[in-house]
Design a protein around this motif. Structure first.
Motif, mmCIF file in Angstrom:
data_model
loop_
_atom_site.group_PDB
_atom_site.id
_atom_site.type_symbol
_atom_site.label_atom_id
_atom_site.label_comp_id
_atom_site.label_asym_id
_atom_site.label_seq_id
_atom_site.Cartn_x
_atom_site.Cartn_y
_atom_site.Cartn_z
ATOM 1 N N GLN A 117 -0.980 -6.365 -18.331
ATOM 2 C CA GLN A 117 -0.643 -6.028 -17.054
ATOM 3 C C GLN A 117 0.803 -5.654 -16.555
ATOM 4 N N VAL A 118 1.962 -6.208 -16.936
ATOM 5 C CA VAL A 118 3.248 -5.621 -16.922
ATOM 6 C C VAL A 118 3.168 -4.046 -17.449
ATOM 7 N N ALA A 119 2.841 -3.957 -18.552
ATOM 8 C CA ALA A 119 2.540 -2.559 -19.190
ATOM 9 C C ALA A 119 1.756 -1.561 -18.131
ATOM 10 N N VAL A 120 0.593 -1.868 -17.994
ATOM 11 C CA VAL A 120 -0.064 -0.975 -17.005
ATOM 12 C C VAL A 120 0.536 -0.550 -15.664
ATOM 13 N N ILE A 121 1.177 -1.680 -14.985
ATOM 14 C CA ILE A 121 1.969 -1.467 -14.026
ATOM 15 C C ILE A 121 3.411 -0.473 -14.072
ATOM 16 N N GLN A 143 -11.171 3.860 -19.171
ATOM 17 C CA GLN A 143 -11.697 2.970 -17.997
ATOM 18 C C GLN A 143 -11.208 1.721 -18.220
ATOM 19 N N ALA A 144 -10.639 1.084 -19.396
ATOM 20 C CA ALA A 144 -9.761 0.000 -19.657
ATOM 21 C C ALA A 144 -8.616 -0.245 -18.804
ATOM 22 N N VAL A 145 -7.917 1.078 -18.809
ATOM 23 C CA VAL A 145 -6.737 1.181 -18.146
ATOM 24 C C VAL A 145 -6.779 1.019 -16.452
ATOM 25 N N ASP A 146 -7.927 1.702 -15.846
ATOM 26 C CA ASP A 146 -8.248 1.320 -14.593
ATOM 27 C C ASP A 146 -8.700 -0.056 -14.329
ATOM 28 N N SER A 147 -9.374 -0.744 -14.993
ATOM 29 C CA SER A 147 -9.655 -1.926 -14.851
ATOM 30 C C SER A 147 -8.469 -2.946 -15.046
ATOM 31 N N LEU A 148 -7.541 -2.706 -15.954
ATOM 32 C CA LEU A 148 -6.422 -3.601 -16.210
ATOM 33 C C LEU A 148 -5.589 -3.460 -14.941
ATOM 34 N N LEU A 149 -5.273 -2.405 -14.434
ATOM 35 C CA LEU A 149 -4.518 -1.991 -13.229
ATOM 36 C C LEU A 149 -5.063 -2.563 -12.068
ATOM 37 N N TYR A 150 -6.325 -2.526 -11.917
ATOM 38 C CA TYR A 150 -7.047 -3.176 -10.737
ATOM 39 C C TYR A 150 -6.678 -4.698 -10.794
ATOM 40 N N ARG A 151 -6.761 -5.449 -12.182
ATOM 41 C CA ARG A 151 -6.733 -6.747 -12.186
ATOM 42 C C ARG A 151 -5.175 -7.207 -12.111
ATOM 43 N N ALA A 152 -4.096 -6.377 -12.910
ATOM 44 C CA ALA A 152 -2.914 -6.378 -12.639
ATOM 45 C C ALA A 152 -2.614 -6.396 -11.323
ATOM 46 N N CYS A 157 -0.495 -9.399 -6.559
ATOM 47 C CA CYS A 157 -0.449 -9.976 -5.015
ATOM 48 C C CYS A 157 -0.687 -11.464 -4.950
ATOM 49 N N LYS A 158 -1.378 -12.148 -6.001
ATOM 50 C CA LYS A 158 -1.617 -13.410 -5.988
ATOM 51 C C LYS A 158 -0.209 -14.069 -6.012
ATOM 52 N N HIS A 159 0.329 -13.577 -7.316
ATOM 53 C CA HIS A 159 1.701 -14.368 -7.578
ATOM 54 C C HIS A 159 2.701 -14.238 -6.511
#
Length: 169
Positions: A117-121, A143-152, A157-159
Motif C-alpha cells: 500500500q505504501v509503495a503504490v501510494i 488492474q491490481a495496481v488500481d485495486s491496490l491504490l483504491y484499498r491503500a 483515510c481510515k488510519h
C-alpha cells in the motif's frame, strides 16, 4: 540501448531511489542500501531492454534489494520505519510548523499501512508514475495496481481519521 555514464545514471536515479528506500529502511542504513541498489542498477544496465522506463526498472531492483535487506536482517529487531523522529529533530522555521505537523501525521499514518500500500501510494501519487510503470515496478497487473491504490487510499483515510480526526469514520 545507449548507456549513459555512471554519473548521469546516478544523478537521474539517486533522488527517486533514495526517497523509495527512505520510507522502507531504518535511517542508519538508508545510504548503504541506496548505494547497493544504484550499484546493482549500473551492473544490470547492459541487460536493460527498455520494456519499462529506466526509473520503474530501477525501482523494481530497489524493491527486491529492500526485501533482501530484511531477509538478511531478520531477527535483528529492526524498528518500524517512521519519519517522525527525523522530522521532529530537523530545523524548521516557525512559519512551517503546520507543514511539519502535516508531514508527521502522514508519516505516522503510512507507518501503519502495508508495504504494498505504501509503495503504490508513493509511486502513483507522490512520484507520479503511471499505472503501467507501477505495474512493472511491483510485478503486478495494472488492474491490481488500481485495486491496490483504491484499498491503500481507503486504509490511509481510515488510519488518518482514527489517529488525527477524533476517530470518526
Amino acid at each position: 540501448m545507449d548507456t549513459d555514464s555512471f554519473d548521469q545514471i546516478y544523478e537521474n536515479l539517486l533522488p527517486l531511489v533514495y526517497r523509495f528506500v527512505r520510507l522502507r529502511v531504518p535511517t542508519h542504513d538508508v545510504e548503504d542500501v541506496t548505494a547497493e541498489i544504484l550499484t546493482k542498477v549500473w551492473c544490470a544496465l547492459p541487460g536493460f531492454k527498455g520494456n519499462a522506463s529506466l526509473k520503474s526498472w530501477a525501482l523494481r531492483i530497489a524493491y527486491h534489494q529492500i526485501a533482501d535487506y530484511y531477509r538478511m536482517n531478520r531477527g535483528k529487531g529492526l524498528p518500524v520505519i517512521s519519519l517522525s523522529h527525523d522530522l521532529m529533530n530537523s530545523p524548521v522555521a516557525e512559519d512551517q510548523s503546520e507543514l511539519l505537523t502535516t508531514l508527521l501525521s502522514i508519516s505516522e499514518t503510512l507507518a501503519k499501512m502495508s508495504e504494498p500500500q505504501v509503495a503504490v501510494i508513493q509511486l502513483r501519487l507522490i512520484e507520479g508514475f503511471s499505472a503501467a510503470e507501477v505495474s512493472q515496478t511491483l510485478g503486478i497487473t495494472q488492474q491490481a495496481v488500481d485495486s491496490l491504490l483504491y484499498r491503500a487510499k481507503k486504509s490511509f483515510c481510515k488510519h488518518y481519521r482514527m489517529d488525527h480526526a477524533g476517530g470518526k469514520r
